[in-house]
Design a protein around this motif. Structure first.
Motif, PDB file in Angstrom:
ATOM      1  N   GLN A  97       1.293  -3.689  -6.864  1.00 15.73           N
ATOM      2  CA  GLN A  97       2.629  -4.196  -6.529  1.00 15.73           C
ATOM      3  C   GLN A  97       2.959  -3.879  -5.060  1.00 15.73           C
ATOM      4  OE1 GLN A  97       5.369  -2.586  -9.351  1.00 15.73           O
ATOM      5  NE2 GLN A  97       7.020  -3.952  -8.719  1.00 15.73           N
ATOM      6  N   ARG A  98       2.652  -2.658  -4.641  1.00 15.16           N
ATOM      7  CA  ARG A  98       2.916  -2.301  -3.230  1.00 15.16           C
ATOM      8  C   ARG A  98       2.017  -3.095  -2.289  1.00 15.16           C
ATOM      9  NH1 ARG A  98       2.511   3.892  -1.671  1.00 15.16           N
ATOM     10  NH2 ARG A  98       0.286   3.451  -1.828  1.00 15.16           N
ATOM     11  N   TYR A  99       0.783  -3.306  -2.715  1.00 12.71           N
ATOM     12  CA  TYR A  99      -0.190  -4.086  -1.927  1.00 12.71           C
ATOM     13  C   TYR A  99       0.345  -5.512  -1.675  1.00 12.71           C
ATOM     14  CZ  TYR A  99      -5.080  -5.816  -1.155  1.00 12.71           C
ATOM     15  OH  TYR A  99      -6.244  -6.344  -0.675  1.00 12.71           O
ATOM     16  N   ASN A 123       0.039   6.006  14.369  1.00  9.71           N
ATOM     17  CA  ASN A 123       1.127   6.982  14.445  1.00  9.71           C
ATOM     18  C   ASN A 123       0.754   8.250  13.664  1.00  9.71           C
ATOM     19  OD1 ASN A 123       4.381   7.295  12.989  1.00  9.71           O
ATOM     20  ND2 ASN A 123       3.920   7.775  15.102  1.00  9.71           N
ATOM     21  N   SER A 124       0.283   8.060  12.423  1.00 10.73           N
ATOM     22  CA  SER A 124      -0.113   9.198  11.579  1.00 10.73           C
ATOM     23  C   SER A 124      -1.280   9.957  12.209  1.00 10.73           C
ATOM     24  CB  SER A 124      -0.570   8.707  10.199  1.00 10.73           C
ATOM     25  OG  SER A 124       0.360   7.810   9.645  1.00 10.73           O
ATOM     26  N   ARG A 125      -2.238   9.211  12.755  1.00 14.59           N
ATOM     27  CA  ARG A 125      -3.453   9.810  13.297  1.00 14.59           C
ATOM     28  C   ARG A 125      -3.161  10.710  14.499  1.00 14.59           C
ATOM     29  NH1 ARG A 125      -6.786   8.117  17.472  1.00 14.59           N
ATOM     30  NH2 ARG A 125      -8.924   8.879  17.315  1.00 14.59           N
ATOM     31  N   ALA A 164      10.671  12.926   7.871  1.00 13.92           N
ATOM     32  CA  ALA A 164      10.146  11.693   7.263  1.00 13.92           C
ATOM     33  C   ALA A 164       9.054  12.087   6.280  1.00 13.92           C
ATOM     34  CB  ALA A 164       9.638  10.731   8.327  1.00 13.92           C
ATOM     35  N   GLU A 165       7.842  12.312   6.772  1.00 11.16           N
ATOM     36  CA  GLU A 165       6.733  12.592   5.851  1.00 11.16           C
ATOM     37  C   GLU A 165       5.572  13.203   6.609  1.00 11.16           C
ATOM     38  OE1 GLU A 165       5.532   8.667   4.402  1.00 11.16           O
ATOM     39  OE2 GLU A 165       4.455   8.414   6.263  1.00 11.16           O
ATOM     40  N   ALA A 166       4.476  13.454   5.907  1.00 14.05           N
ATOM     41  CA  ALA A 166       3.253  13.968   6.526  1.00 14.05           C
ATOM     42  C   ALA A 166       2.409  12.770   6.999  1.00 14.05           C
ATOM     43  CB  ALA A 166       2.503  14.831   5.529  1.00 14.05           C
ATOM     44  N   SER A 167       1.180  13.033   7.461  1.00  9.60           N
ATOM     45  CA  SER A 167       0.386  11.921   8.001  1.00  9.60           C
ATOM     46  C   SER A 167      -0.010  10.927   6.912  1.00  9.60           C
ATOM     47  CB  SER A 167      -0.858  12.457   8.712  1.00  9.60           C
ATOM     48  OG  SER A 167      -1.603  13.267   7.839  1.00  9.60           O
ATOM     49  N   ALA A 168      -0.193  11.383   5.691  1.00  7.40           N
ATOM     50  CA  ALA A 168      -0.478  10.453   4.590  1.00  7.40           C
ATOM     51  C   ALA A 168       0.052  11.015   3.270  1.00  7.40           C
ATOM     52  CB  ALA A 168      -1.982  10.181   4.482  1.00  7.40           C
ATOM     53  N   MET A 169       1.145  11.763   3.377  1.00  8.80           N
ATOM     54  CA  MET A 169       1.730  12.395   2.202  1.00  8.80           C
ATOM     55  C   MET A 169       3.251  12.410   2.342  1.00  8.80           C
ATOM     56  SD  MET A 169      -1.215  14.084   3.305  1.00  8.80           S
ATOM     57  CE  MET A 169      -1.025  15.720   3.941  1.00  8.80           C
ATOM     58  N   ILE A 208       9.856   6.467   5.453  1.00  5.29           N
ATOM     59  CA  ILE A 208       8.691   6.981   4.721  1.00  5.29           C
ATOM     60  C   ILE A 208       7.950   5.815   4.086  1.00  5.29           C
ATOM     61  CG2 ILE A 208       9.819   9.174   4.216  1.00  5.29           C
ATOM     62  CD1 ILE A 208      10.107   8.186   1.264  1.00  5.29           C
ATOM     63  N   LEU A 209       6.667   6.054   3.775  1.00  6.20           N
ATOM     64  CA  LEU A 209       5.968   5.114   2.905  1.00  6.20           C
ATOM     65  C   LEU A 209       6.580   5.252   1.515  1.00  6.20           C
ATOM     66  CD1 LEU A 209       3.404   3.198   2.562  1.00  6.20           C
ATOM     67  CD2 LEU A 209       2.372   5.169   1.464  1.00  6.20           C
ATOM     68  N   GLU A 210       6.779   4.125   0.827  1.00 12.36           N
ATOM     69  CA  GLU A 210       7.296   4.223  -0.546  1.00 12.36           C
ATOM     70  C   GLU A 210       6.141   4.652  -1.441  1.00 12.36           C
ATOM     71  OE1 GLU A 210      10.087   1.507  -2.022  1.00 12.36           O
ATOM     72  OE2 GLU A 210      11.294   1.565  -0.204  1.00 12.36           O
ATOM     73  N   SER A 211       5.977   5.953  -1.516  1.00 12.25           N
ATOM     74  CA  SER A 211       4.799   6.589  -2.116  1.00 12.25           C
ATOM     75  C   SER A 211       4.831   6.571  -3.637  1.00 12.25           C
ATOM     76  CB  SER A 211       4.749   8.034  -1.612  1.00 12.25           C
ATOM     77  OG  SER A 211       4.108   8.884  -2.532  1.00 12.25           O
ATOM     78  N   ILE A 212       3.678   6.280  -4.201  1.00 12.51           N
ATOM     79  CA  ILE A 212       3.546   6.252  -5.662  1.00 12.51           C
ATOM     80  C   ILE A 212       3.476   7.671  -6.224  1.00 12.51           C
ATOM     81  CG2 ILE A 212       1.948   5.544  -7.516  1.00 12.51           C
ATOM     82  CD1 ILE A 212       1.479   3.041  -5.477  1.00 12.51           C
ATOM     83  N   THR A 213       2.855   8.581  -5.488  1.00  8.21           N
ATOM     84  CA  THR A 213       2.808   9.979  -5.955  1.00  8.21           C
ATOM     85  C   THR A 213       4.208  10.595  -5.915  1.00  8.21           C
ATOM     86  OG1 THR A 213       0.693  10.038  -4.805  1.00  8.21           O
ATOM     87  CG2 THR A 213       1.434  12.092  -5.780  1.00  8.21           C
ATOM     88  N   ARG A 214       4.966  10.257  -4.867  1.00  2.71           N
ATOM     89  CA  ARG A 214       6.354  10.733  -4.777  1.00  2.71           C
ATOM     90  C   ARG A 214       7.126  10.302  -6.025  1.00  2.71           C
ATOM     91  NH1 ARG A 214      10.919   8.110  -3.341  1.00  2.71           N
ATOM     92  NH2 ARG A 214      12.563   9.200  -2.191  1.00  2.71           N
ATOM     93  N   CYS A 224       2.651  15.545  -1.119  1.00  5.71           N
ATOM     94  CA  CYS A 224       1.930  14.841  -2.185  1.00  5.71           C
ATOM     95  C   CYS A 224       1.526  13.454  -1.732  1.00  5.71           C
ATOM     96  CB  CYS A 224       2.804  14.756  -3.432  1.00  5.71           C
ATOM     97  SG  CYS A 224       4.231  13.675  -3.254  1.00  5.71           S
ATOM     98  N   GLY A 225       0.407  13.004  -2.262  1.00 13.90           N
ATOM     99  CA  GLY A 225      -0.088  11.661  -1.974  1.00 13.90           C
ATOM    100  C   GLY A 225      -1.289  11.397  -2.854  1.00 13.90           C
ATOM    101  N   THR A 226      -1.704  10.168  -2.911  1.00 19.08           N
ATOM    102  CA  THR A 226      -2.831   9.799  -3.773  1.00 19.08           C
ATOM    103  C   THR A 226      -4.060  10.645  -3.470  1.00 19.08           C
ATOM    104  OG1 THR A 226      -2.011   7.570  -4.048  1.00 19.08           O
ATOM    105  CG2 THR A 226      -4.376   7.877  -4.340  1.00 19.08           C
ATOM    106  N   ALA A 227      -4.422  10.763  -2.197  1.00 18.76           N
ATOM    107  CA  ALA A 227      -5.636  11.496  -1.832  1.00 18.76           C
ATOM    108  C   ALA A 227      -5.410  13.000  -1.930  1.00 18.76           C
ATOM    109  CB  ALA A 227      -6.081  11.106  -0.430  1.00 18.76           C
TER     110      ALA A 227
HETATM  111  N1  PMP Z   1       2.681   8.371   3.530  1.00 19.25           N
HETATM  112  C1  PMP Z   1       1.660   7.718   4.098  1.00 19.25           C
HETATM  113  C2  PMP Z   1       1.774   7.278   5.509  1.00 19.25           C
HETATM  114  C3  PMP Z   1       0.495   7.471   3.354  1.00 19.25           C
HETATM  115  O1  PMP Z   1      -0.532   6.830   3.900  1.00 19.25           O
HETATM  116  C4  PMP Z   1       0.411   7.909   2.010  1.00 19.25           C
HETATM  117  C5  PMP Z   1      -0.841   7.687   1.235  1.00 19.25           C
HETATM  118  N2  PMP Z   1      -0.881   6.408   0.667  1.00 19.25           N
HETATM  119  C6  PMP Z   1       1.527   8.546   1.454  1.00 19.25           C
HETATM  120  C7  PMP Z   1       2.637   8.782   2.239  1.00 19.25           C
HETATM  121  C8  PMP Z   1       1.538   8.891  -0.008  1.00 19.25           C
HETATM  122  O2  PMP Z   1       1.599   7.679  -0.724  1.00 19.25           O
HETATM  123  P1  PMP Z   1       0.944   7.512  -2.146  1.00 19.25           P
HETATM  124  O3  PMP Z   1       1.537   8.560  -2.994  1.00 19.25           O
HETATM  125  O4  PMP Z   1       1.348   6.159  -2.607  1.00 19.25           O
HETATM  126  O5  PMP Z   1      -0.507   7.662  -1.985  1.00 19.25           O
END
Ligand code: PMP
Length: 303
Positions: free
Chosen positions: A59-61, A161-163, A187-192, A211-217, A251-254
């Motif tokens: 859905q997010r994709y 930006n995250s990198r 806001a958030e972490a680089s991928a969390m 923020i990314l609308e995170s699924i883990t969140r 928190c995040g998928t990875a």
């Molecule tokens: N913020 C960013 C920028 C991300 O790339 C991710 C990883 N997808 C997250 C937050 C966490 O999102 P999710 O829980 O959907 O993986």
């Protein structure tokens, strides 16, 4: 990294080394792609690989593609079949990380299609390094606001930006980075995404904080309500609240769920992973791997 046997490209399972795009493709020139990162969890007892929250990722994709003005790509049904097909072809019996990308293969900066689809799945364990607690730097980079780049989606270019923030933190000797937004709020972490616990209350930046609308969140919000009886407050979070908090987690998928024990070298709480964080880690792990059979719709079996 040892590579798996197969990848998926434009409707076909192909040998890993044949999954290629041309250097002149807009995805290479301008980063014209959007993607999803997903996890699959191997359950040894059930001899099953469970893909976690596939429907929400798809859905997010779809929304990421709409926000970037991409033409219509393959349907969610087609993509979810492709995911299962690829994991099947690779005969995984380990945890995996899956990356699905919609990309523009030809044309110029204003091209909106045709849409290519690439999927890779690679064995991946959770990063146990930070299980004892991560040290975090507040970045001097600012999370890009949603009126500069759509912050709530996963388009490839957002990750510059995250990198930059992540590399700054790593070079300075930290495990992770937290970015403030252009209003100076967390806001958030680089991928969390980030949660804090203050006086027993679970708090996370609202979705209007770039923020990314995170699924883990979302998963953490649901599991905290269901298993810990905690209602999450979604609001602005100031940077000094991070060091006032008894617990901080990201928190995040990875990354799944990881405790944070210091911010800018200032100790958080007791300096140890907090009780609420640890309970969430346990519940999340049990549900994602299918050891707890609640939320059956969150797990897509491969075999
Ligand atoms: N913020 C960013 C920028 C991300 O790339 C991710 C990883 N997808 C997250 C937050 C966490 O999102 P999710 O829980 O959907 O993986």
């Amino acid at each position: 990294m040892s590579t798996p046997q197969f990848a998926y490209l434009n409707g076909q399972i192909v040998p890993w080394n044949d999954a290629k795009v041309h250097i002149f493709a807009p995805v290479a020139k301008y980063g014209l792609g959007v993607f999803e990162g997903m996890r699959g969890y191997w359950n040894e007892e059930a001899q099953q690989l469970y893909l976690f929250r596939v429907a929400e990722h798809l859905q997010r994709y779809a929304f990421s593609q709409k926000a970037m003005r991409f033409d219509q790509g393959p349907s969610s049904e087609e993509l979810s079949k492709a995911l299962v097909q690829l994991c099947h072809a690779n005969s995984f019996s380990t945890d995996v990380h899956i990356r699905m990308m919609a990309f523009i293969e030809s044309g110029e900066l204003d091209a909106t299609g045709p849409i290519g689809t690439a999927i890779t799945a690679v064995p991946r364990e959770t990063d146990r390094q930070v299980a004892d607690g991560a040290s975090v730097q507040i970045s001097s980079w600012v999370r890009m606001p949603d009126n500069v780049m759509p912050a709530r989606i996963k388009c490839n270019a957002n990750y510059h930006n995250s990198r930059l923030a992540l590399i700054q933190a790593q070079r300075d000797g930290y495990d992770a980075t937290f970015l403030l937004n252009s209003r100076g709020k967390l806001a958030e972490a680089s991928a969390m995404c980030v949660f804090i616990v203050r006086d027993g209350q679970l708090i996370t930046p609202s979705v209007t904080n770039d923020i990314l609308e995170s699924i883990t969140r979302q998963t953490v919000i649901e599991l905290a309500r269901e298993y810990l009886g905690l209602e999450t407050v979604e609001r602005d979070v100031d940077r000094t609240e991070l060091i006032l908090a008894q617990e901080v987690l990201y928190c995040g998928t990875a990354a799944e769920i990881a405790p944070v024990i210091s911010i800018d070298r200032m100790v958080v709480g007791s300096g140890q992973p907090g009780a609420i964080t640890q309970q969430l880690i346990e519940i999340y792990g049990a549900i994602a791997t299918g050891k707890n059979d609640a939320h059956v719709s969150w797990r897509t079996p491969v075999f």
